[in-house]
Design a protein around this motif. Sequence first.
Motif, PDB file in Angstrom:
ATOM      1  N   PRO A  38      24.076 -10.016 -17.656  1.00 50.00           N
ATOM      2  CA  PRO A  38      24.520  -9.151 -18.763  1.00 50.00           C
ATOM      3  C   PRO A  38      23.779  -9.486 -20.054  1.00 50.00           C
ATOM      4  O   PRO A  38      23.536 -10.649 -20.366  1.00 50.00           O
ATOM      5  N   GLY A  39      23.432  -8.424 -20.793  1.00 53.40           N
ATOM      6  CA  GLY A  39      22.715  -8.617 -22.044  1.00 53.40           C
ATOM      7  C   GLY A  39      21.227  -8.780 -21.865  1.00 53.40           C
ATOM      8  O   GLY A  39      20.548  -9.271 -22.775  1.00 53.40           O
ATOM      9  N   THR A  40      20.673  -8.378 -20.704  1.00 52.34           N
ATOM     10  CA  THR A  40      19.241  -8.504 -20.436  1.00 52.34           C
ATOM     11  C   THR A  40      18.584  -7.129 -20.538  1.00 52.34           C
ATOM     12  O   THR A  40      19.080  -6.146 -19.977  1.00 52.34           O
ATOM     13  N   SER A  41      17.460  -7.081 -21.255  1.00 48.34           N
ATOM     14  CA  SER A  41      16.657  -5.851 -21.360  1.00 48.34           C
ATOM     15  C   SER A  41      15.412  -6.005 -20.506  1.00 48.34           C
ATOM     16  O   SER A  41      14.835  -7.100 -20.420  1.00 48.34           O
ATOM     17  N   SER A  42      14.986  -4.899 -19.859  1.00 50.86           N
ATOM     18  CA  SER A  42      13.820  -4.949 -18.975  1.00 50.86           C
ATOM     19  C   SER A  42      12.863  -3.803 -19.310  1.00 50.86           C
ATOM     20  O   SER A  42      13.273  -2.731 -19.782  1.00 50.86           O
ATOM     21  N   LEU A  43      11.595  -4.073 -19.030  1.00 54.69           N
ATOM     22  CA  LEU A  43      10.545  -3.060 -19.115  1.00 54.69           C
ATOM     23  C   LEU A  43       9.933  -2.908 -17.730  1.00 54.69           C
ATOM     24  O   LEU A  43       9.367  -3.873 -17.199  1.00 54.69           O
ATOM     25  N   GLU A  44      10.085  -1.720 -17.119  1.00 51.85           N
ATOM     26  CA  GLU A  44       9.531  -1.476 -15.792  1.00 51.85           C
ATOM     27  C   GLU A  44       8.183  -0.767 -15.930  1.00 51.85           C
ATOM     28  O   GLU A  44       8.071   0.276 -16.596  1.00 51.85           O
ATOM     29  N   ILE A  45       7.157  -1.368 -15.299  1.00 48.98           N
ATOM     30  CA  ILE A  45       5.814  -0.769 -15.246  1.00 48.98           C
ATOM     31  C   ILE A  45       5.668  -0.150 -13.862  1.00 48.98           C
ATOM     32  O   ILE A  45       5.617  -0.868 -12.853  1.00 48.98           O
ATOM     33  N   VAL A  46       5.612   1.174 -13.810  1.00 46.30           N
ATOM     34  CA  VAL A  46       5.582   1.904 -12.546  1.00 46.30           C
ATOM     35  C   VAL A  46       4.140   2.124 -12.106  1.00 46.30           C
ATOM     36  O   VAL A  46       3.301   2.596 -12.891  1.00 46.30           O
ATOM     37  N   ASP A  47       3.882   1.733 -10.807  1.00 45.17           N
ATOM     38  CA  ASP A  47       2.555   1.975 -10.218  1.00 45.17           C
ATOM     39  C   ASP A  47       1.463   1.461 -11.164  1.00 45.17           C
ATOM     40  O   ASP A  47       0.676   2.227 -11.732  1.00 45.17           O
ATOM     41  N   MET A  48       1.448   0.159 -11.333  1.00 45.69           N
ATOM     42  CA  MET A  48       0.607  -0.487 -12.338  1.00 45.69           C
ATOM     43  C   MET A  48      -0.861  -0.119 -12.186  1.00 45.69           C
ATOM     44  O   MET A  48      -1.418  -0.120 -11.091  1.00 45.69           O
ATOM     45  N   LYS A  49      -1.484   0.164 -13.331  1.00 44.64           N
ATOM     46  CA  LYS A  49      -2.900   0.523 -13.365  1.00 44.64           C
ATOM     47  C   LYS A  49      -3.612  -0.444 -14.289  1.00 44.64           C
ATOM     48  O   LYS A  49      -3.001  -1.234 -15.003  1.00 44.64           O
ATOM     49  N   LYS A  94       8.231  -4.984  -2.003  1.00 43.97           N
ATOM     50  CA  LYS A  94       7.091  -5.414  -1.171  1.00 43.97           C
ATOM     51  C   LYS A  94       7.063  -6.919  -0.947  1.00 43.97           C
ATOM     52  O   LYS A  94       6.118  -7.445  -0.356  1.00 43.97           O
ATOM     53  N   ASP A  95       8.143  -7.627  -1.426  1.00 43.00           N
ATOM     54  CA  ASP A  95       8.196  -9.099  -1.332  1.00 43.00           C
ATOM     55  C   ASP A  95       6.932  -9.734  -1.877  1.00 43.00           C
ATOM     56  O   ASP A  95       6.378 -10.691  -1.311  1.00 43.00           O
ATOM     57  N   SER A  96       6.461  -9.213  -2.970  1.00 43.74           N
ATOM     58  CA  SER A  96       5.219  -9.708  -3.553  1.00 43.74           C
ATOM     59  C   SER A  96       5.503 -10.867  -4.489  1.00 43.74           C
ATOM     60  O   SER A  96       6.561 -10.935  -5.113  1.00 43.74           O
ATOM     61  N   GLU A  97       4.561 -11.816  -4.615  1.00 44.85           N
ATOM     62  CA  GLU A  97       4.668 -12.941  -5.535  1.00 44.85           C
ATOM     63  C   GLU A  97       3.503 -12.945  -6.529  1.00 44.85           C
ATOM     64  O   GLU A  97       3.229 -13.962  -7.159  1.00 44.85           O
ATOM     65  N   SER A  98       2.779 -11.792  -6.632  1.00 45.76           N
ATOM     66  CA  SER A  98       1.663 -11.711  -7.565  1.00 45.76           C
ATOM     67  C   SER A  98       1.565 -10.296  -8.089  1.00 45.76           C
ATOM     68  O   SER A  98       2.192  -9.368  -7.582  1.00 45.76           O
ATOM     69  N   ILE A  99       0.787 -10.142  -9.134  1.00 46.96           N
ATOM     70  CA  ILE A  99       0.582  -8.835  -9.732  1.00 46.96           C
ATOM     71  C   ILE A  99      -0.534  -8.113  -8.972  1.00 46.96           C
ATOM     72  O   ILE A  99      -1.632  -8.661  -8.792  1.00 46.96           O
ATOM     73  N   GLN A 100      -0.216  -6.901  -8.540  1.00 45.01           N
ATOM     74  CA  GLN A 100      -1.205  -6.109  -7.805  1.00 45.01           C
ATOM     75  C   GLN A 100      -1.226  -4.701  -8.371  1.00 45.01           C
ATOM     76  O   GLN A 100      -0.194  -4.130  -8.725  1.00 45.01           O
ATOM     77  N   MET A 101      -2.443  -4.147  -8.439  1.00 41.02           N
ATOM     78  CA  MET A 101      -2.581  -2.784  -8.916  1.00 41.02           C
ATOM     79  C   MET A 101      -1.909  -1.821  -7.939  1.00 41.02           C
ATOM     80  O   MET A 101      -1.927  -2.028  -6.716  1.00 41.02           O
ATOM     81  N   GLY A 102      -1.318  -0.786  -8.479  1.00 42.73           N
ATOM     82  CA  GLY A 102      -0.672   0.218  -7.642  1.00 42.73           C
ATOM     83  C   GLY A 102       0.745  -0.137  -7.251  1.00 42.73           C
ATOM     84  O   GLY A 102       1.379   0.623  -6.509  1.00 42.73           O
ATOM     85  N   ARG A 103       1.235  -1.283  -7.716  1.00 45.10           N
ATOM     86  CA  ARG A 103       2.607  -1.677  -7.402  1.00 45.10           C
ATOM     87  C   ARG A 103       3.417  -1.815  -8.695  1.00 45.10           C
ATOM     88  O   ARG A 103       2.866  -1.973  -9.788  1.00 45.10           O
ATOM     89  N   ASP A 104       4.724  -1.761  -8.519  1.00 42.79           N
ATOM     90  CA  ASP A 104       5.592  -1.840  -9.686  1.00 42.79           C
ATOM     91  C   ASP A 104       5.693  -3.284 -10.175  1.00 42.79           C
ATOM     92  O   ASP A 104       5.500  -4.250  -9.418  1.00 42.79           O
ATOM     93  N   LEU A 105       6.028  -3.421 -11.457  1.00 37.12           N
ATOM     94  CA  LEU A 105       6.196  -4.733 -12.084  1.00 37.12           C
ATOM     95  C   LEU A 105       7.299  -4.609 -13.128  1.00 37.12           C
ATOM     96  O   LEU A 105       7.362  -3.619 -13.861  1.00 37.12           O
ATOM     97  N   LYS A 106       8.173  -5.630 -13.178  1.00 38.02           N
ATOM     98  CA  LYS A 106       9.255  -5.610 -14.153  1.00 38.02           C
ATOM     99  C   LYS A 106       9.146  -6.833 -15.054  1.00 38.02           C
ATOM    100  O   LYS A 106       9.001  -7.960 -14.576  1.00 38.02           O
ATOM    101  N   LEU A 107       9.249  -6.609 -16.378  1.00 41.05           N
ATOM    102  CA  LEU A 107       9.338  -7.678 -17.372  1.00 41.05           C
ATOM    103  C   LEU A 107      10.749  -7.659 -17.952  1.00 41.05           C
ATOM    104  O   LEU A 107      11.238  -6.611 -18.369  1.00 41.05           O
ATOM    105  N   SER A 108      11.397  -8.818 -17.958  1.00 42.85           N
ATOM    106  CA  SER A 108      12.781  -8.903 -18.456  1.00 42.85           C
ATOM    107  C   SER A 108      12.847  -9.879 -19.615  1.00 42.85           C
ATOM    108  O   SER A 108      12.079 -10.857 -19.685  1.00 42.85           O
ATOM    109  N   CYS A 109      13.792  -9.596 -20.512  1.00 42.95           N
ATOM    110  CA  CYS A 109      13.939 -10.397 -21.735  1.00 42.95           C
ATOM    111  C   CYS A 109      15.431 -10.621 -21.982  1.00 42.95           C
ATOM    112  O   CYS A 109      16.223  -9.684 -21.941  1.00 42.95           O
ATOM    113  N   HIS A 110      15.822 -11.893 -22.234  1.00 38.05           N
ATOM    114  CA  HIS A 110      17.248 -12.217 -22.432  1.00 38.05           C
ATOM    115  C   HIS A 110      17.377 -13.275 -23.515  1.00 38.05           C
ATOM    116  O   HIS A 110      16.622 -14.248 -23.557  1.00 38.05           O
ATOM    117  N   VAL A 111      18.363 -13.088 -24.386  1.00 34.21           N
ATOM    118  CA  VAL A 111      18.669 -14.063 -25.410  1.00 34.21           C
ATOM    119  C   VAL A 111      20.160 -14.385 -25.337  1.00 34.21           C
ATOM    120  O   VAL A 111      20.995 -13.498 -25.146  1.00 34.21           O
TER     121      VAL A 111
END
Length: 915
Positions: free
Chosen positions: A391-402, A338-355
């Motif tokens: 490479p070596g990155t873990s992500s948490l996908e939040i589907v259809d954020m509520k 959705k080319d979004s730059e903010s957190i919106q309800m009802g849309r997906d969100l991904k959190l990524s973590c890398h060391v």
Amino acid sequence: RVLKVLLLLASMPFYDADAPANAKIVHEGQACVVKDDNISERIYTIREGDHLVLKCLVKGHPRPQVRWTKTAGSASDKFQETSIYNETLRIEGIQRVQGGRYYCKADNGVGVAAIKSIRVDVQYLDKPVLTVHQTISDVRGSFYQEKTVFLRCTVNSNPPARFIWKRGTIPIEQSKDQGVDIYEPLYTQGETEVLKLKNLRLKDFANYTCQVSVRNVCEIPDSSVTFLLTIGTTPPALRLSVNESLVVDPGKDVTLSCEVTAGLPKPTVTWSRYLNPLPRNSLVRDGTLELRSVTPADSGFYNCTAVNNVGNPAKRSVNLLVRSMGNLTFQITPDSNKDSESIQMGRDLKLSCHVDAEPQDKVNYTWYQNAVLIYNSDSLIVLHSDPDMAPGTSSLEIVDMKFRDQATYSCVANFPGSTVPELRVDVNITQNSVTPPILTVPEGGQVVSVREGGTTDLVCLVDGKPRPPVLWSRADKDLTMPTGEWAVETRDGRLRLTNVTRDLMGAYRCQTAPYNGLNVKPRQAQVQLNVQYAPVLDPVFQDVRSPNYQFVTLRCIIQKSNPPHMASIQWTRNGEPLTSLTPNPQENPQLKFKLDPSNNGTYKCRVNNGVGSSTCTFNISSRPYNAEFYFDTPNPIRNLKGNNFSYNLQWTQREPVATDRIIGYWVNVRNMNQMNLFSKQIDKEPVKGGLMSYILTDLKILLSYEISLAPITTYSTGDYDGEFISSPHNVCGFEDKHICGFSQDRGDNFDWTRQNHLTQNPKRSSNTGPEMDRSGTKEGCYMYIEASSPRVPGDTARLLSPLYNVTAARGPKGSGHLPYCISFFYHMKGKQTGEVKSIASVDTKVWSLIGNQGPDWNQANIIVNPSGPFQVVFQAIRGSGYEGDIAIDDVSVTKGKCKQENSVSNTGMYVTILL
């Protein structure tokens, strides 16, 4: 330790009045052979490790400047990039890579520069390496009788080595033994020879010797290697005690064992590390490598190699990985669809973590929501290795954020079962806790000015939730940051630059990092760095000569300046401001005035641009340039009655029309005891390139003289130029501080010292050096070299006699040039005396002595037949110890043969002349 004295006869180069440069290369160091090849180029053959000394003999007037360069051959890159401006080129302990063609270029600004070359051929012979290879035929029968063995002998040498094979002590001749074949493999250029043993016989099991020789060239001895061939001769084999990939925690001790399972002769086992040396805390013992308290820096490939020169070496490798963790970063990626730059309800969100970790693939990531472990579900999906990320990155996908998904999420990274501490990052996800970044440059901060050498900050303000780091880089992508990195991270957007130089001037780009914040399009801005520095002027110094009552214009060119506009320009003469002389109102200041005897002096133009000041300095004078002595006058000395002689002094005038008309010259003559004989004005007017003469008379044969000469104009006298002369009948006892016109060579490492018993160093080395001069008096002086600290082995000291202007008359009945006797006393005492030679502008060695000569003074008498003016040069080389000093005294040169010429009975003393 030996003591060696060598005396050299130095003939003087020829000078023409304003003649173009000419050059010739001679050798003065250690050499095996010096010859000319078929293209008339000199070839200098020298043994590796010896000292190379090449001297470029030049002639021409004025004296040419000499430059050495090198091409061809695989010589030192540093030497090829830099020129040596010196008549003598010295290379201590020459190596094979320094062979090649050396060029001497002589230039004096008259005509075309002279260039001569010499090819240096470095000779060497390494110890040969013998390896054994074997093949087995398909013919059935006795196993050992079916073997064919190849003994391969390889050596590095110059010239190519000659090979001699021996079985036991008996040389192998291919023509007399049908069971052997000796040949040189293709493309080995004489460096390898193979002995083939066909279908091994019992007598073939023996000791084999490969002897290599360069036929004693440069006195290089033969070298050899021996190998015992037996029935049990086999190539090496290895077995590792660990897996080929080993992962350990930092701080642990690691033992890597390499067991030899086969090989005869017994293989030699070595450990190495790919691209790096072994760690300092490592220990290799009996094929085992021990690493103490390993760190991440110890990671890498460790190689175990077993060699017994049979077949190919056996190799095993271990990839050692020492666990480590660097920075843990996170990214918040809104719904990319959705080319979004903010957190919106009802849309997906991904959190990524890398060391950043080692090994990267062994890192375990765990996700938590409000400290509760997250399991995969329809709305929360954990990706342990996100293919869309690094490479070596873990992500948490939040589907259809509520609304229930608004929480604090934690990412924990660790190595399971490891002592390496885990890393954790917490991210608060709500609609109000996450906002896009904003990057701005504070007002007035778009251009930052700083003085060169100062410190400044470049600032880009960043806002947003979470607030991301700011990355700084040069706007010119070809330029790195001052640290040498391509980008520098700052937490607050403030980049500090210290010791700023002008090459840092330019545009700098700041942009938001894609991590530790929203993973959106980076925000960018630019800051211009303006480095201010004092003006760069030309000339820094200039010597200006001009006739009186003519206008002189001084120009001070401003080459670079920041800021470009000048705040002030001040002219001074001899330190006093010039208030009556106003510079022209132009960008490059200049000063024009009429020169007269009252305004000669030092003029300075001080230019200030508000940041700093720079100065152009001009030495303005109507004094004429100095005269230049002509050193190759034919037959300059004439013998007169009453033990007197005359000397024909000749010279040319440098730039005779640069100043007022030269109307004559002052000539001052004094003996070396500073007794002024006379000072006389000579009425001679020079012309450019013209040779002038004046005959000095009533000079005493037993004295040395200093002659000084200066041009005269109507208004001033020029600088004096001086030279020393001696008749060839003078005995020098070094009693006066001028040491009879002898001089120290400026190209050596240390100087000879004038001393007597009263001035001796009380802390000097015992049992070395003379107690008194040759006459046995405490007040008498002599010349001396001290071998103690700070002298080091190889240091040289050279003492040059004054010019002996002998005539070129023939001896009786056309027997050649007139003989002269060089006589001196020497004192050589000390068990660790080093080597004493002489060096001069031509390689004519006339006397040499080796060995401790005891506590007494000894006399040397040498006959020479010079073809013209010459010098005598003494050189000393410090040996390996401090107990060895040398002295000379009462040096004389007389016409005719020596009354008693030294006999050469000691095997360490020899007389030789090198033509």
